[in-house]
Design an enzyme around this catalytic site. Structure first.
Site, PDB file in Angstrom:
ATOM      1  N   ASP A 160       0.829  -1.196   0.000  1.00  0.00           N
ATOM      2  CA  ASP A 160       0.000   0.000   0.000  1.00  0.00           C
ATOM      3  C   ASP A 160       0.870   1.256   0.000  1.00  0.00           C
ATOM      4  O   ASP A 160       2.032   1.205  -0.415  1.00  0.00           O
ATOM      5  CB  ASP A 160      -0.967  -0.052   1.203  1.00  0.00           C
ATOM      6  N   HIS A 196      -4.007   6.212   2.833  1.00  0.00           N
ATOM      7  CA  HIS A 196      -4.618   4.974   2.332  1.00  0.00           C
ATOM      8  C   HIS A 196      -4.076   3.733   3.045  1.00  0.00           C
ATOM      9  O   HIS A 196      -4.839   2.887   3.525  1.00  0.00           O
ATOM     10  CB  HIS A 196      -4.354   4.901   0.823  1.00  0.00           C
ATOM     11  N   SER A 245     -10.940  -0.827  -2.093  1.00  0.00           N
ATOM     12  CA  SER A 245      -9.703  -0.782  -1.302  1.00  0.00           C
ATOM     13  C   SER A 245      -9.989  -1.040   0.169  1.00  0.00           C
ATOM     14  O   SER A 245      -9.169  -1.607   0.881  1.00  0.00           O
ATOM     15  CB  SER A 245      -9.054   0.606  -1.387  1.00  0.00           C
TER      16      SER A 245
END
Ligand SMILES: *[C@@H]1O[C@H](CO)[C@@H](O)[C@H](O)[C@H]1NC(C)=O
Ligand SMILES: *[C@@H]1O[C@H](CO)[C@@H](O)[C@H](O)[C@H]1NC(C)=O
Ligand SMILES: *[C@@H]1O[C@H](CO)[C@@H](O)[C@H](O)[C@H]1NC(C)=O
Ligand SMILES: *[C@@H]1O[C@H](CO)[C@@H](O)[C@H](O)[C@H]1NC(C)=O
Ligand SMILES: *[C@@H]1O[C@H](CO)[C@@H](O)[C@H](O)[C@H]1NC(C)=O
Ligand SMILES: *[C@@H]1O[C@H](CO)[C@@H](O)[C@H](O)[C@H]1NC(C)=O
Ligand SMILES: *[C@@H]1O[C@H](CO)[C@@H](O)[C@H](O)[C@H]1NC(C)=O
Ligand SMILES: *[C@@H]1O[C@H](CO)[C@@H](O)[C@H](O)[C@H]1NC(C)=O
Ligand SMILES: *[C@@H]1O[C@H](CO)[C@@H](O)[C@H](O)[C@H]1NC(C)=O
Length: 742
Positions: free
Chosen positions: A156, A207, A520
């Site tokens: 990620d 994220h 995601s």
């Protein structure tokens, strides 16, 4: 025989530009590059797959071997800066920047297998554990020991290691340690590594912090996002270890870095890999570095969980289609950030507001909707002062700032309604002013009310805080990518408006918790569930864990009705896969559909032949001549797809019993009357764990009329278990795309 599946493969190949293997390197841009080749000396990054080094190697055989491809092809002094990554675990190969002329030279060397241009890939809480039936101190969560001892690796954007969610309270030392470039590594965060040259593992984007804490964040009490969604934040496997491999920055995600991350994760010995990113829909598995790299991980016992993609609700939009991946679609959860529009006629319309306004005025304001200004593209104008503007969401940054402006300069508020495609999927957005978001249906009702009132419509906005037990839930999110593929996506799990950890840096939106949406966000939920199961059953193969998750999933909601899609129609298999994840049941599935490397190899032979086998499986003792070719429908997948042919069509499956002692299972087949579906045998008895039995499912019947496919279920039912597989019967001859929903 041109079966329907051949057609499907061809259709998928048509969407990739190079269906033939005539070129030694595969690249949608190759032709144009070649056309300009003579003139251009521009470097481009390539991922090179090579054979393993010959015997009698030197000190660092792989590195020497990789360099040997380059030494005579490019100037020695530039080698160091041009060799980006060396790979030995995901496959033997390297990533390098080359000119087209150099690429031609390298690809002629003995030992060269294939080159892929480096591609840019798509990127795709507090409450979700509870929604999934995981409650502190009780039942399955504590039985699974919260995932203790299991390592979840994530590829990620890095991780904000100092976040409270990554405290290691109550977490024992890890079984293995990865390397860690963050000062805060501990028993929770056991690895943090950047695969981006010149960068550390810190998370600039948020994220990776969000996905990591979703999968395995530790308990943090009093979490909320500006006062909404307040509660205890925890990941799905709150006692599992986290290893972060940073593979992207600034939304730029390269396949060469992903492969480098997979390489490190395999070396470190993670148990589950969570990839909230994906290659494009329809990519052939032997041209897709994620499929190839994940195959290596799978063959080493690592379950790879991937996002289905955010390209829904368009049909055939699912990414990460390889059957050795567990591909996750997005659903809603039963929580909303309540807001209501009270109309002048006494009725009200329910909506959501992530910005909850304290003490709003209860005064009625005139409503204004104009087709011309439907996107809220109003210029500043006295006509909007004091009014509540009704606008259609176009999901743009431009609209967000326009709205903040309008409300800042005198409008009383904005009601933003979803477009038709989004339907009931409201992606809660923080406008930091009086904005209430409503569904497409809510928007229609509001416009109808305005039209019926001769310009005397009025409303007030009321905020009602975080609501739980919202119904219906789950509902498939509009953005969640759809099948078909083999049968992909595999599973649906929470992915809408998920609240978890966020870097606490600058600004209002940033930390320590944030609410975002996407497939995601789904991926780490499923990775967390896989970790819980792995913790209970350390020896289960990736395919076994996946089968357990699929065959125990829910196809109905908490009150016994079908799971719905974003338009509130009954969701289909190409929206949800097998169903909605149910962690507690997944740990005790009764029977599983296992798959070994050899099974997949036979499938790859059927699909892509020896060249596919050499690229994906890379085991020189296997050749397609020696392997049975396994047609996709015959692969021992936990879901079943059968073409409806003029004669009876039979697929076989082998189940492995994973329960204790003796158990007898009977089939239960639910099919439409126009079809005959028979499972043989109808009863199977098992006396010990690990016992395998094969059954066959035969389908015959007339054509499906106007339908392109029908979906039903086949279950094996014992006293304790229901092992359910969706069965999709596809009309042959027509397109294999699913019929548009009614
Ligand atoms: C849940 O359990 C964990 C570990 O047992 C504990 O640390 C945590 O405080 C508990 N949280 C709540 C909200 O009870
Ligand atoms: C969306 O709405 C904003 C604000 O009105 C406008 O500036 C923008 O052009 C619109 N974009 C699209 C794609 O319609
Ligand atoms: C409603 O308002 C619009 C614009 O302000 C005006 O053109 C229209 O005549 C009004 N309709 C009625 C029925 O008052
Ligand atoms: C407001 O919230 C309360 C408590 O959650 C709930 O009982 C009530 O139904 C809500 N009211 C509206 C109008 O949504
Ligand atoms: C289940 O779905 C039905 C409609 O399909 C809905 O009325 C009901 O509220 C839902 N139940 C839950 C718990 O979401
Ligand atoms: C949000 O709005 C408040 C007051 O309306 C303002 O003080 C604050 O700066 C805003 N925050 C952001 C990030 O715009
Ligand atoms: C290659 O396949 C053979 C035959 O199935 C197997 O015995 C061997 O372990 C495999 N090699 C590797 C490196 O996986
Ligand atoms: C399925 O099983 C039956 C009975 O064992 C066997 O005759 C048949 O060849 C099998 N079919 C396939 C496609 O493996
Ligand atoms: C299982 O079944 C076998 C044979 O049917 C029997 O001998 C055995 O005792 C049974 N075991 C248990 C634990 O019930």
């Amino acid at each position: 025989m041109a079966s329907f599946t051949d057609l499907l493969v061809q259709l998928l190949l048509l969407t990739t530009l190079f269906p033939t293997l005539a070129l030694s390197y595969i690249n949608s841009a190759t032709t144009s590059i070649h056309q300009n080749a003579a003139k251009s000396s521009a470097y481009r990054a390539y991922i090179m797959l090579v054979q393993p080094p010959p015997l009698n190697p030197g000190e660092d055989p792989h590195h020497q071997w990789h360099k040997s491809f380059l030494s005579s092809s490019l100037a020695g002094d530039s080698m160091k800066s041009r060799l980006l990554y060396s790979y030995t675990e995901v496959f033997n190969g390297f990533a390098v920047r080359l000119t087209v002329a150099e690429l031609d030279m390298v690809s002629k060397k003995p030992g060269f297998v294939r080159a892929f241009p480096d591609q840019t890939l798509q990127l795709m809480t507090t409450h979700t554990p509870e929604f999934l039936g995981l409650r502190n101190g009780t039942g399955f969560w504590s039985q699974a020991d919260y995932g203790k001892g299991v390592i979840i690796g994530l590829l990620d954007s890095g991780i904000y290691a100092a976040h409270a969610s990554f405290n290691d309270h109550g977490i024992p030392p890890p079984p293995a340690k990865g390397s860690c470039d963050a000062a805060q590594c501990n028993n929770k965060l056991i690895g943090a590594k950047s695969l981006i040259a010149g960068d550390d593992s810190d998370d600039e984007e948020g994220h990776g912090t969000h996905t990591s804490s979703t999968a395995a964040g530790n308990f943090v009490t009093g979490a909320s996002y500006n006062g909404v969604g307040t509660g205890t934040a925890a990941g799905i496997a709150p006692s599992a270890h986290i290893a972060m491999y940073k593979v992207w920055v600034a939304r730029d995600c390269k396949s060469s870095a992903i492969l480098a991350g997979l390489e490190e994760a395999i070396k470190d010995g993670v148990d589950v890999l969570s990839l909230s990113l994906g290659s494009s829909t329809g990519a052939s598995f032997d041209q897709d570095p994620i499929s190839i790299g994940a195959f290596s991980a799978m063959s080493k016992g690592i379950l790879v969980v991937c996002a289905a993609g955010n390209s829904g609700p368009t049909q055939r939009s699912v990414a990460n289609e390889a059957p050795w991946l567990l591909t996750a679609a997005a659903g809603s959860v039963d929580r909303s950030f309540g807001a209501n529009i009270h109309l002048g006629n006494g009725k009200s319309i329910e909506g959501e507001a992530l910005t909850q306004i304290a003490n709003p005025s209860l005064k009625l304001h005139s409503l204004l909707y104009s087709e011309k200004w439907r996107y809220c593209n109003y210029d500043y104008d006295s006509s909007i002062i004091g009014k509540i503007l009704v606008c259609k969401d176009n999901k743009s940054k431009a609209q967000q700032s326009k709205i903040r402006n309008i409300v800042g300069t005198g409008a009383a508020g904005v009601v933003l309604f979803n477009d038709e495609i989004s339907g009931y999927t409201t992606i809660a957005t923080d406008y930091n002013c009086s904005v209430v978001q409503v569904t497409a249906a809510g928007g229609e009702a509001l416009i109808a009310y305005i039209a019926s009132t001769d310009n005397s419509s009025a409303a007030s906005l009321a905020y009602n805080g975080t609501q739980f037990s919202v119904r219906p839930a789950p509902v498939v999110a509009s953005f969640s990518s759809r099948g078909p593929s083999i049968l992909k996506p595999d599973i649906v799990a929470p992915g809408l408006n998920i609240l978890v950890a966020w870097p606490s840096k600058t600004g209002h939106e940033q930390g320590p918790f944030n609410i975002i949406s996407g497939t995601s966000m789904v991926t780490p939920h499923v990775s967390g569930v896989a970790a819980l199961i792995k913790g209970i059953h350390p020896n289960w193969s990736p395919a076994t864990i996946k089968s357990a998750i699929l065959t125990t999933s829910n196809i109905i909601n908490g009150t016994g009705d079908s799971i719905l899609d974003e338009q509130h129609r009954k969701a289909g298999v190409y929206d949800t896969g097998a169903g909605h994840v149910n962690p507690a049941r997944a740990a005790d599935p009764g029977l599983v559909y296992d798959l070994s490397v050899i099974d997949y190899a036979g499938y790859i032979c059927w699909l892509l032949g020896d060249s596919g086998l050499a690229t994906i499986v890379r085991n020189s003792s296997l050749t397609c001549a020696k392997l049975p070719k396994v047609q996709d429908v015959q692969l021992n997948y936990p879901t079943i797809t059968v073409p409806l042919t003029s004669t009876q069509f039979t697929v076989n499956r082998t189940v492995t019993y994973v329960g204790p002692a003796n158990s007898t299972f009977k089939t239960k087949v639910d099919v439409p009357r126009s079809l005959t579906v028979r499972a043989v045998p109808e009863t199977m008895s098992f006396s010990k764990t690990g016992e395998k039995k094969t059954f066959s499912v035969s389908v015959s019947g007339h054509d499906l009329g106007k339908e392109l496919y029908v979906e039903r279920t086949l279950s094996w039912v014992s006293e304790k278990h229901v092992v359910r597989s969706p069965v999709v019967v596809v009309a042959i001859g027509g397109d294999t795309a699913p019929a548009p929903s009614p």
